[in-house]
Each structure stands twice: as C-alpha cells, then as structure tokens.
Scaffold this active site. Structure first.
Site, PDB file in Angstrom:
ATOM      1  CE  LYS A  97       3.064  -9.143 -13.004  1.00  0.00           C
ATOM      2  NZ  LYS A  97       2.154  -8.048 -13.388  1.00  0.00           N
ATOM      3  CD  GLU A 155       2.471  -9.233   3.593  1.00  0.00           C
ATOM      4  OE1 GLU A 155       1.363  -9.233   4.169  1.00  0.00           O
ATOM      5  OE2 GLU A 155       3.542  -9.407   4.212  1.00  0.00           O
ATOM      6  CB  CYS A 196      -5.214  -6.102   1.548  1.00  0.00           C
ATOM      7  SG  CYS A 196      -4.036  -4.956   2.248  1.00  0.00           S
ATOM      8  CD  GLU A 225      -9.735  -9.353  -0.850  1.00  0.00           C
ATOM      9  OE1 GLU A 225      -9.264 -10.136  -1.683  1.00  0.00           O
ATOM     10  OE2 GLU A 225      -9.045  -8.583  -0.165  1.00  0.00           O
TER      11      GLU A 225
END
Ligand code: NAD
Length: 457
Positions: free
Chosen positions: A156, A231, A265, A366
C-alpha cells in the site's frame, strides 16, 4: 477515485482508483492463495533471481520517466529522483537477486547425538505500507526483500503519492511474476490500515511511516500476532566537534536537513555544535541556507522543492510558531516563500533556529520539513546527553577530524545508524533501522533481509 496533486503548483496531475473494502480483502486472499497454492515460495532460487533482475532492468528502462513522475508527484528536485531514488530502487532488486542464495543458505550444527538444520523460510503474506517521502524507493526496498525471501505481498503506497508505485506494478506484470504474488492497492491509511493489519491471513507487516501510525499498527496486529518491522520517525542529531573540517560540516549539515525539503526520517533536525566554533558554524550555515534555490522540482537548477501538501505545510508552520513562542531564536526562513512564482505551490523557506533548549518542542518533536534547530555544547558528556534526550533513536552524524573520538561517541549514542564525516549513505549491503520510538527491525543488508524470513530448526 481520488485526485493526485503536483505540490509545486497545486494542480491535479492524475486520478487514481481507490480500493474498496472488498478489493482490499481480494488483494489479501489472492496473496494468500498465491503463497499457499502457488509456485512462488517453491520455485528455484535461480528462477526467483531471474524475476527480480527483470524488475530491476524494467525500472532502469523506464528510469527517466519514473524520475520525472516522482518529482511531479512529490516535488523533490529532479536531480534527487534521477540520481538517487530511481537508480537506487533498481539496485535494491539487483542486490537481493544476486545475494538471495547466500543469505538464505541453511546452516547445520552438529550437536551431542543430533544434527540440527537451521532453515530460512518466507513468513507467508507480507503487508508492506510505505510513506510519501520516498514513494518508489522505500516500496522497492520492501518488495525486493519480501519477494527475494519467497513471500507474497500486498503493498500500500501513501494515497498522496501512488503514481510511481502504480508504474512499478506494470513493470512487475511485464516481468511475468506468477499471478497473485504482488498485489498493489491504493487507499488511505484510515480505511485500509486496520483491514490489512488485523487480518488473520496476513503473516507479517513491514511499515515505514510515523511513530503515531506505527503504534496503531502494532495495536491492530496484536489481535492475532504477526511479525512486524517498524521503521518510524526520528529527531536525529548532527554533532559538530571543534576540530571538524568546518566547510565539510556545514555543507554536510545543510544536506542532512534540507535534502527532500527536510522530509526525511533521518533528517538531522538538531545540530549540536561545540561552543568554540558555534558562532562561526552558524554564520556559515545560515548564509548558505538563505541561498538555497527554491523552485519547481522539474527545473534542474532547483535545490529545494515544495512540501508534499498544504496540510504538511500547515503542520510545519505550527511547529515554527510554537518554537518562536517557546523562545527559540529564528535566524532565517520561518515563513512561506514570498516569490510570486511559487505562490500556488506548498513552498516553505529553509528555516534555522538557534539557542534551542532540550525542553522546547522544536528540539523534541519531528517536524518533517525544512526546519533545523542549532544548540551549543561545551564537552562530550554534555553532547551525548543532549543527543540522547529525545524519544527517538534513528540516526546521528558526527563531524570531527578525530575519527577515533567520533567512534567512541558513536558507541554512546542512541541511534541505529551513526555517520562520521558523511551523511545519508544507504547501502543495500548493510542494515538500517532505529531504536526506541523510531521503531524496531532492520531493512537492507543480510540482517534486514532475514527479517523477511522465519527461522526453522
Ligand atoms: P504516515 O505514518 O502518515 O503514513 C505512512 C503510511 O501509513 C501511508 O501509506 C499511510 O497511508 C499509512 N497509514 C496511515 N494511517 C494508517 C493506519 N491507521 N493504518 C495503517 N496504515 C496507515 O507517514 P507519512 O506522513 O507518509 O511519512 C512521514 C513519516 O514517515 C515520518 O514520521 C518519517 O519519519 C517516517 N519515515 C520513517 C522512515 C524510516 O525508515 N524510519 C523512512 C521514511 C519515513
């Protein structure tokens, strides 16, 4: 159907079909059937290798078209998609094709009165969920490993960026993989997530995305227990020691936060600089940050493109406003670009905050945009404490002439990867993955690949 937007000008570039609940169920059942009754897990490794090499070549044959499409859909500079995303995607298939036999080699152990065989098997049906920042590359990491190990998959993509993955579907079809081995569905995470991740017919989930969604997926999967690779997000620290090659550290740090508009990331969104060189570093860093050329990613001169969406830009603005309120010192950027040519896109200027303290949200959370905070330290124990002071533990970079000292620091840092005097090198040969709320499990290398297998004694 759903529209797909070019973030450089807000225009609709495509319409993509969205999978219904029934179609999601059908994708899972076709992967299940292909695993249980089909040939894929049982064909010779040589044959499997041949299919993977065909996919790799198929990507290379369409490299230019794919790079253009990736830039059109994500806004990232064409140089990045041409020289990184697309060739690296092909190389990952090539690497696991060429190494699958070595990685899957069984081991025997002679024991007292017994012999043990340790055999690597595929898990079965793997659900692969990928984010929008490296749509094709991360999909290819997961697909190449899952397929090389003999799993069948349901992939996906993010519904913001399905286009290159849908092109990949055609390449896979042309490569002639058996029916049902690869199933690609375009759907939003809200509708498809639980259906995919709680389904009993699914054996493993490999997810790359935010920590918030990662936690939800862990919840869904707990209903029937599955193998997980997570992750997740990061708030990585770049550490600049006083003996660093200053130009290298400045250029490397710029790349480590402004590449892909900071939507990485492993973005070094915190830079920790030794006090002796703090002022000099900041002056050089800000001077160059201000000169980064924003523009349409399709223009070869562009160094930074737009953010992925209006919603993402709104999120970045919220963090910037909060940082200002909390007392961080804004040195440049912090606003939507005022270039009239960029008005329709989701552009945001490269933003640098100085004198940032660990308690501030800009230090802890983040942002996933072109926003960096710079802080000062005066001794190595202090910098270890600062670098380790967040809930994330994905990566770090150390800039120093003393590589022995840098190695020592690296051993004390909470991070799955530590770069020394370089940034952002990913190799198919070595594993990558974080700790703490940056997730668990590895991608790439022998160790990452083996995550896609189960070990039978
Ligand atoms: P996201 O978590 O919002 O979405 C990632 C994927 O999960 C998308 O395909 C999305 O549709 C899907 N999703 C959303 N809700 C879901 C749900 N409830 N159940 C199942 N799937 C769901 O992340 P994003 O905004 O696409 O990407 C940015 C994030 O990804 C950042 O946090 C970044 O750090 C992280 N990321 C991590 C790595 C890594 O290797 N650690 C690499 C790239 C990006």
């Amino acid at each position: 159907r759903q529209v797909v937007i070019n973030p450089a000008n807000g225009e609709v570039i495509a319409e993509a079909a969205v999978a219904s609940k029934d179609e999601i169920g059908f994708a899972i059942s076709s992967a299940r059937e292909a695993f249980d009754a089909g040939s894929w897990p049982r064909i010779s490794l040589e044959e499997r290798k041949g299919f993977l090499l065909k996919i790799s070549q198929g990507i290379l044959d369409k490299a230019q078209e794919l790079a253009r499409l990736e830039t059109l859909n994500t806004g990232k500079p064409i140089k990045e998609s041409t020289f990184m995303d697309i060739p690296s995607s092909a190389k990952t298939f090539e690497h696991f094709a060429n190494h699958l036999e070595e990685y899957l080699k069984e081991e025997t152990k002679d024991l007292e009165n017994a012999r043990s065989r340790l055999v690597r098997e595929p898990h079965g049906v793997a659900v692969l969920i990928v984010p929008w920042n490296y749509p094709l590359l991360i999909a290819c990491w997961k697909l190449a490993q899952a397929l090389a190990a003999g799993n069948t998959v349901v992939l996906k993509p993010s519904s913001l960026t399905p286009l290159t993955v849908l092109e990949l579907a055609k390449i896979i079809q042309e490569a002639g993989l058996p029916k049902g081995v690869v199933n690609i569905i375009n759907a939003s995470g809200d509708t498809a997530g639980e259906l995919l991740c709680a389904d009993k017919r699914v054996d493993m989930i490999s997810f790359t995305g935010s920590s918030a969604v990662g936690k939800k997926i862990i919840g869904y999967s707990s209903k029937n227990v599955k193998k997980l690779i997570m992750e997740l997000g990061g708030k990585s620290a770049g550490i600049v020691l006083k003996d660093a090659d200053l130009e290298l550290a400045i250029n490397g740090s710029l790349c480590s936060i402004f590449l892909n508009q900071g939507q990485m990331c492993t973005a070094m969104s915190r830079i920790l600089v030794e006090d002796d060189i703090y002022d000099k570093f900041i002056a050089g860093f800000v001077d160059k940050a201000k000169r980064i050329k924003l523009g349409d990613g399709l223009n070869y001169e562009t160094q930074m493109g737009p953010l992925i969406s209006e919603a993402q830009r709104e999120k970045v603005i919220e963090y910037v406003e909060k940082a200002k309120k909390e007392g961080a010192k804004l040195l440049c950027g912090g606003k939507i670009s005022d270039n009239p040519e960029l008005k329709k896109g989701f552009f945001f200027e490269p933003t640098v905050f100085a004198d940032v303290l660990p308690k501030m949200s800009i230090f802890q959370e983040e942002v996933f945009g072109p926003v960096v905070c710079v802080s000062k330290f005066s001794h190595t124990d202090e910098v270890i404490k600062l670098a380790n002071a967040t809930d994330f533990a994905l990566a770090c970079a150390i800039w120093s002439a003393d590589t022995a000292l840098a190695q020592k620091l690296a051993s004390r840092l909470n991070a799955g990867a530590c770069w020394i005097n370089t940034y952002g090198m990913f190799h198919n040969e070595v594993p990558y993955g974080g700790f703490k709320q940056s997730g668990f499990g590895k991608e790439l290398g022998r160790e990452g690949f083996l995550e896609y297998t189960r070990l039978k004694n």
